[in-house]
Motif scaffolding. Structure first.
Motif, PDB file in Angstrom:
ATOM      1  N   MET A 128      -5.223  52.572  36.117  1.00  0.00           N
ATOM      2  CA  MET A 128      -3.408  53.124  36.986  1.00  0.00           C
ATOM      3  C   MET A 128      -2.595  51.625  36.975  1.00  0.00           C
ATOM      4  O   MET A 128      -1.579  51.905  36.715  1.00  0.00           O
ATOM      5  CB  MET A 128      -3.734  53.682  37.996  1.00  0.00           C
ATOM      6  CG  MET A 128      -4.532  54.815  38.331  1.00  0.00           C
ATOM      7  SD  MET A 128      -3.065  55.983  37.438  1.00  0.00           S
ATOM      8  CE  MET A 128      -4.276  55.804  35.597  1.00  0.00           C
ATOM      9  N   ILE A 129      -3.512  50.833  36.364  1.00  0.00           N
ATOM     10  CA  ILE A 129      -2.614  49.136  36.106  1.00  0.00           C
ATOM     11  C   ILE A 129      -2.339  50.000  35.132  1.00  0.00           C
ATOM     12  O   ILE A 129      -1.076  49.375  35.065  1.00  0.00           O
ATOM     13  CB  ILE A 129      -3.314  47.742  36.452  1.00  0.00           C
ATOM     14  CG1 ILE A 129      -3.766  47.349  37.849  1.00  0.00           C
ATOM     15  CG2 ILE A 129      -2.364  46.933  35.759  1.00  0.00           C
ATOM     16  CD1 ILE A 129      -4.505  46.474  38.014  1.00  0.00           C
ATOM     17  N   MET A 130      -3.010  50.297  34.013  1.00  0.00           N
ATOM     18  CA  MET A 130      -2.191  50.643  32.557  1.00  0.00           C
ATOM     19  C   MET A 130      -1.379  51.628  32.843  1.00  0.00           C
ATOM     20  O   MET A 130      -0.211  51.891  32.576  1.00  0.00           O
ATOM     21  CB  MET A 130      -3.969  50.780  31.667  1.00  0.00           C
ATOM     22  CG  MET A 130      -4.247  49.077  31.875  1.00  0.00           C
ATOM     23  SD  MET A 130      -5.679  48.986  29.858  1.00  0.00           S
ATOM     24  CE  MET A 130      -6.969  49.910  31.211  1.00  0.00           C
ATOM     25  N   GLY A 131      -1.886  53.094  33.163  1.00  0.00           N
ATOM     26  CA  GLY A 131      -1.785  53.972  33.127  1.00  0.00           C
ATOM     27  C   GLY A 131      -0.697  54.706  31.406  1.00  0.00           C
ATOM     28  O   GLY A 131      -1.335  53.740  30.714  1.00  0.00           O
ATOM     29  N   THR A 132       0.122  54.985  31.969  1.00  0.00           N
ATOM     30  CA  THR A 132       1.037  55.453  30.912  1.00  0.00           C
ATOM     31  C   THR A 132       1.588  54.563  30.717  1.00  0.00           C
ATOM     32  O   THR A 132       1.655  54.593  28.618  1.00  0.00           O
ATOM     33  CB  THR A 132       2.166  56.752  31.474  1.00  0.00           C
ATOM     34  OG1 THR A 132       2.014  58.041  31.777  1.00  0.00           O
ATOM     35  CG2 THR A 132       3.128  56.564  30.576  1.00  0.00           C
ATOM     36  N   ALA A 133       1.586  53.512  30.956  1.00  0.00           N
ATOM     37  CA  ALA A 133       1.872  52.393  29.865  1.00  0.00           C
ATOM     38  C   ALA A 133       1.686  51.924  28.687  1.00  0.00           C
ATOM     39  O   ALA A 133       1.634  51.657  27.980  1.00  0.00           O
ATOM     40  CB  ALA A 133       2.956  51.272  30.611  1.00  0.00           C
ATOM     41  N   ALA A 134       0.282  51.398  29.000  1.00  0.00           N
ATOM     42  CA  ALA A 134      -1.006  51.472  28.427  1.00  0.00           C
ATOM     43  C   ALA A 134      -1.242  52.496  27.123  1.00  0.00           C
ATOM     44  O   ALA A 134      -1.143  51.551  26.387  1.00  0.00           O
ATOM     45  CB  ALA A 134      -1.555  50.519  29.268  1.00  0.00           C
ATOM     46  N   PHE A 135      -1.297  53.407  28.113  1.00  0.00           N
ATOM     47  CA  PHE A 135      -1.924  54.189  27.317  1.00  0.00           C
ATOM     48  C   PHE A 135      -0.691  54.579  26.174  1.00  0.00           C
ATOM     49  O   PHE A 135      -0.879  54.479  24.259  1.00  0.00           O
ATOM     50  CB  PHE A 135      -1.151  55.446  28.419  1.00  0.00           C
ATOM     51  CG  PHE A 135      -2.253  56.856  27.150  1.00  0.00           C
ATOM     52  CD1 PHE A 135      -3.594  56.984  26.553  1.00  0.00           C
ATOM     53  CD2 PHE A 135      -1.392  57.424  26.182  1.00  0.00           C
ATOM     54  CE1 PHE A 135      -3.650  57.857  25.772  1.00  0.00           C
ATOM     55  CE2 PHE A 135      -1.524  58.652  25.739  1.00  0.00           C
ATOM     56  CZ  PHE A 135      -2.906  59.137  25.261  1.00  0.00           C
ATOM     57  N   THR A 136       0.628  54.172  26.424  1.00  0.00           N
ATOM     58  CA  THR A 136       1.972  54.779  24.875  1.00  0.00           C
ATOM     59  C   THR A 136       2.129  53.386  23.957  1.00  0.00           C
ATOM     60  O   THR A 136       1.898  53.528  23.169  1.00  0.00           O
ATOM     61  CB  THR A 136       3.210  53.924  26.215  1.00  0.00           C
ATOM     62  OG1 THR A 136       3.216  55.625  26.865  1.00  0.00           O
ATOM     63  CG2 THR A 136       4.070  54.478  25.115  1.00  0.00           C
ATOM     64  N   ALA A 137       1.392  52.227  24.461  1.00  0.00           N
ATOM     65  CA  ALA A 137       1.501  50.879  24.220  1.00  0.00           C
ATOM     66  C   ALA A 137      -0.043  51.166  22.561  1.00  0.00           C
ATOM     67  O   ALA A 137      -0.102  50.910  21.398  1.00  0.00           O
ATOM     68  CB  ALA A 137       1.396  49.558  24.950  1.00  0.00           C
ATOM     69  N   ALA A 138      -0.940  51.432  23.636  1.00  0.00           N
ATOM     70  CA  ALA A 138      -2.141  52.113  23.097  1.00  0.00           C
ATOM     71  C   ALA A 138      -2.184  52.883  21.711  1.00  0.00           C
ATOM     72  O   ALA A 138      -2.961  53.007  20.569  1.00  0.00           O
ATOM     73  CB  ALA A 138      -3.480  51.962  23.665  1.00  0.00           C
ATOM     74  N   LEU A 139      -1.309  54.185  21.678  1.00  0.00           N
ATOM     75  CA  LEU A 139      -1.203  54.698  21.621  1.00  0.00           C
ATOM     76  C   LEU A 139      -0.330  54.688  20.219  1.00  0.00           C
ATOM     77  O   LEU A 139      -0.201  54.864  18.625  1.00  0.00           O
ATOM     78  CB  LEU A 139      -0.287  56.024  22.096  1.00  0.00           C
ATOM     79  CG  LEU A 139      -0.327  57.356  20.817  1.00  0.00           C
ATOM     80  CD1 LEU A 139      -1.180  57.921  20.476  1.00  0.00           C
ATOM     81  CD2 LEU A 139       0.707  57.735  22.183  1.00  0.00           C
ATOM     82  N   ALA A 140       0.364  53.767  20.214  1.00  0.00           N
ATOM     83  CA  ALA A 140       1.169  53.203  19.291  1.00  0.00           C
ATOM     84  C   ALA A 140       0.273  52.109  18.299  1.00  0.00           C
ATOM     85  O   ALA A 140       0.640  52.008  16.808  1.00  0.00           O
ATOM     86  CB  ALA A 140       2.473  51.977  19.564  1.00  0.00           C
ATOM     87  N   VAL A 141      -0.392  51.359  18.801  1.00  0.00           N
ATOM     88  CA  VAL A 141      -1.767  50.634  17.768  1.00  0.00           C
ATOM     89  C   VAL A 141      -2.397  52.003  16.771  1.00  0.00           C
ATOM     90  O   VAL A 141      -2.208  51.154  15.448  1.00  0.00           O
ATOM     91  CB  VAL A 141      -2.539  49.857  18.394  1.00  0.00           C
ATOM     92  CG1 VAL A 141      -3.230  49.008  18.037  1.00  0.00           C
ATOM     93  CG2 VAL A 141      -1.390  48.346  19.130  1.00  0.00           C
ATOM     94  N   LEU A 142      -2.370  52.529  17.749  1.00  0.00           N
ATOM     95  CA  LEU A 142      -3.368  53.356  16.741  1.00  0.00           C
ATOM     96  C   LEU A 142      -2.497  54.324  15.492  1.00  0.00           C
ATOM     97  O   LEU A 142      -3.050  54.344  14.969  1.00  0.00           O
ATOM     98  CB  LEU A 142      -4.218  54.560  17.940  1.00  0.00           C
ATOM     99  CG  LEU A 142      -5.037  55.999  17.415  1.00  0.00           C
ATOM    100  CD1 LEU A 142      -6.559  55.721  17.122  1.00  0.00           C
ATOM    101  CD2 LEU A 142      -5.263  56.659  18.002  1.00  0.00           C
ATOM    102  N   ARG A 143      -1.685  54.725  16.183  1.00  0.00           N
ATOM    103  CA  ARG A 143      -1.249  55.601  14.859  1.00  0.00           C
ATOM    104  C   ARG A 143      -0.067  54.915  14.019  1.00  0.00           C
ATOM    105  O   ARG A 143      -0.199  55.242  12.583  1.00  0.00           O
ATOM    106  CB  ARG A 143       0.409  56.487  15.877  1.00  0.00           C
ATOM    107  CG  ARG A 143       0.094  57.014  16.683  1.00  0.00           C
ATOM    108  CD  ARG A 143       1.050  58.200  16.823  1.00  0.00           C
ATOM    109  NE  ARG A 143       1.329  59.164  15.255  1.00  0.00           N
ATOM    110  CZ  ARG A 143       2.732  59.708  15.117  1.00  0.00           C
ATOM    111  NH1 ARG A 143       3.561  59.296  15.963  1.00  0.00           N
ATOM    112  NH2 ARG A 143       2.361  59.696  13.665  1.00  0.00           N
ATOM    113  N   MET A 144      -0.169  53.289  14.361  1.00  0.00           N
ATOM    114  CA  MET A 144       0.731  52.223  13.309  1.00  0.00           C
ATOM    115  C   MET A 144      -0.563  51.694  12.463  1.00  0.00           C
ATOM    116  O   MET A 144      -0.713  51.952  11.261  1.00  0.00           O
ATOM    117  CB  MET A 144       1.214  50.669  13.876  1.00  0.00           C
ATOM    118  CG  MET A 144       2.853  51.528  14.377  1.00  0.00           C
ATOM    119  SD  MET A 144       2.718  50.165  15.713  1.00  0.00           S
ATOM    120  CE  MET A 144       3.278  48.800  14.424  1.00  0.00           C
ATOM    121  N   GLN A 145      -2.647  51.562  12.909  1.00  0.00           N
ATOM    122  CA  GLN A 145      -2.970  51.700  12.200  1.00  0.00           C
ATOM    123  C   GLN A 145      -3.346  52.824  11.174  1.00  0.00           C
ATOM    124  O   GLN A 145      -3.377  52.222  10.325  1.00  0.00           O
ATOM    125  CB  GLN A 145      -4.342  51.074  13.054  1.00  0.00           C
ATOM    126  CG  GLN A 145      -4.071  49.629  13.726  1.00  0.00           C
ATOM    127  CD  GLN A 145      -5.333  49.218  14.508  1.00  0.00           C
ATOM    128  OE1 GLN A 145      -6.204  50.061  14.274  1.00  0.00           O
ATOM    129  NE2 GLN A 145      -5.147  47.673  14.177  1.00  0.00           N
TER     130      GLN A 145
END
Length: 334
Positions: A128-145
């Protein structure tokens, strides 16, 4: 069989009495439908939560609902055999505090299709420190890769770098092997951003865009939290076949550009809509966040921990631009 129980929740109404949110007592029998009943340990505060909790943004599609787009806790009852009592789970987006009750309650009922088992390597608190914020950033990494972004193409520009998504993006992109150039209007935070892994910090007030359809390539790609003029200015600076992942609109929903970055350099704009991410991608992102992309500086990024009763003050501060880092909400954790 779980016996219905009374509990406390931050519930949002919009009726003849006006738009309002606050702590009230409700019963688990009144929660939104779903197969998995969870005792919530932690939630978090996102900008979207502040908009919903104050009525400053049209987030909720029905009323009343409990706020909170993130939730993590322990299963107390489930009609789906995929989940059993005692399982640790989390959920982000997926209609929470939009079409169904969210994580700002001591209990939440979730559809099993959006309930994610806590991956090995994460605690409920970390999730929950990560939550939607980290999920959003990591989803960006995934889609960019997935669209062939590589560290060798050059640094990743992260706009809005002093916000929750921005800070976590610095950490996550760095973990994924990229150099990060942090763009922020808060130069007094630059040392902190460097400590999270930013190779370079750029004051957005001093970032002069030429206005040309094409300019000297400067960034391998970007994660843009801002939109508007920032997004328009970044596109001419992206290297051939680089990606700009768009996940926010703090600077406006409209931007003016040309086709030149796309037809001359093959740049791509990728939309990051974290709330409705398909389940297979959702699981993939959380597995990364629990392992090779797990941010190294979660305890530093979590700058504040609050209770449900303190949420109105947090919302006001966030909407006034006074928040910094991530705010963790301690709902039922000891």
């Amino acid at each position: 069989m779980h016996t219905p129980a009374d509990f406390q929740a931050f519930r949002i109404h919009n009726d003849a009495g006006g738009y309002r949110g606050g702590i009230e007592t409700m019963n688990t029998a009144a929660l939104s439908e779903g197969e998995v009943l969870v005792k919530v340990a932690y939630s978090s505060v996102n900008y979207k939560d502040a908009l919903a909790g104050t009525g400053k943004g049209k987030i909720l599609r029905k009323y009343p609902l409990n706020g909170g787009v993130d939730a993590a806790g322990v299963v107390v009852a489930s009609t789906d055999p995929s989940f059993k009592e005692g399982d640790q789970v989390l959920c982000t987006g997926s209609g929470l505090s939009e079409t169904r009750d969210g994580g700002y309650g001591q209990y939440i009922r979730l559809p099993s299709q959006w309930t994610v088992g806590l991956p090995k390597g994460l605690s409920l608190r970390e999730s929950m420190i990560m939550g939607t914020a980290a999920f959003t950033a990591a989803l960006a990494v995934l889609r960019m890769q997935e669209n062939h972004q590589k560290p060798s193409m050059g640094p990743i520009a992260v706009t809005g770098a002093s916000g929750g998504v921005g800070m976590l993006a610095i950490d996550i992109f760095s973990r994924a092997g990229y150099d990060v150039h942090a763009i922020s209007g808060k130069s007094d935070h630059f040392d902190f951003l460097r400590s999270l892994g930013a190779v370079e910090c750029i004051d957005r007030h001093q970032l002069a865009f030429s206005g040309k359809p094409m300019d000297t390539a400067r960034f391998g790609g970007a994660l843009d939290n801002v939109g508007g003029a920032m997004l328009a200015g970044l596109l001419p600076l992206i290297v051939p076949y680089g990606n700009v992942a768009v996940c926010g609109n703090a600077g406006g929903i409209a931007f003016e550009s040309t086709v030149m970055p796309f037809i001359i350099r093959g740049a791509s704009v990728l939309g990051i809509a974290s709330a409705g991410t398909p389940r297979d991608q959702r699981d993939q992102v959380w597995q990364h966040l629990a392992s090779d992309w797990k941010p190294r500086h979660l305890d530093r990024i979590a700058t504040r921990e609050v209770t449900l009763e303190q949420l109105p003050d947090v919302f006001g501060r966030m909407l006034d631009g006074g928040s910094f880092g991530r705010t963790l909400v301690r709902v039922g954790a000891d």
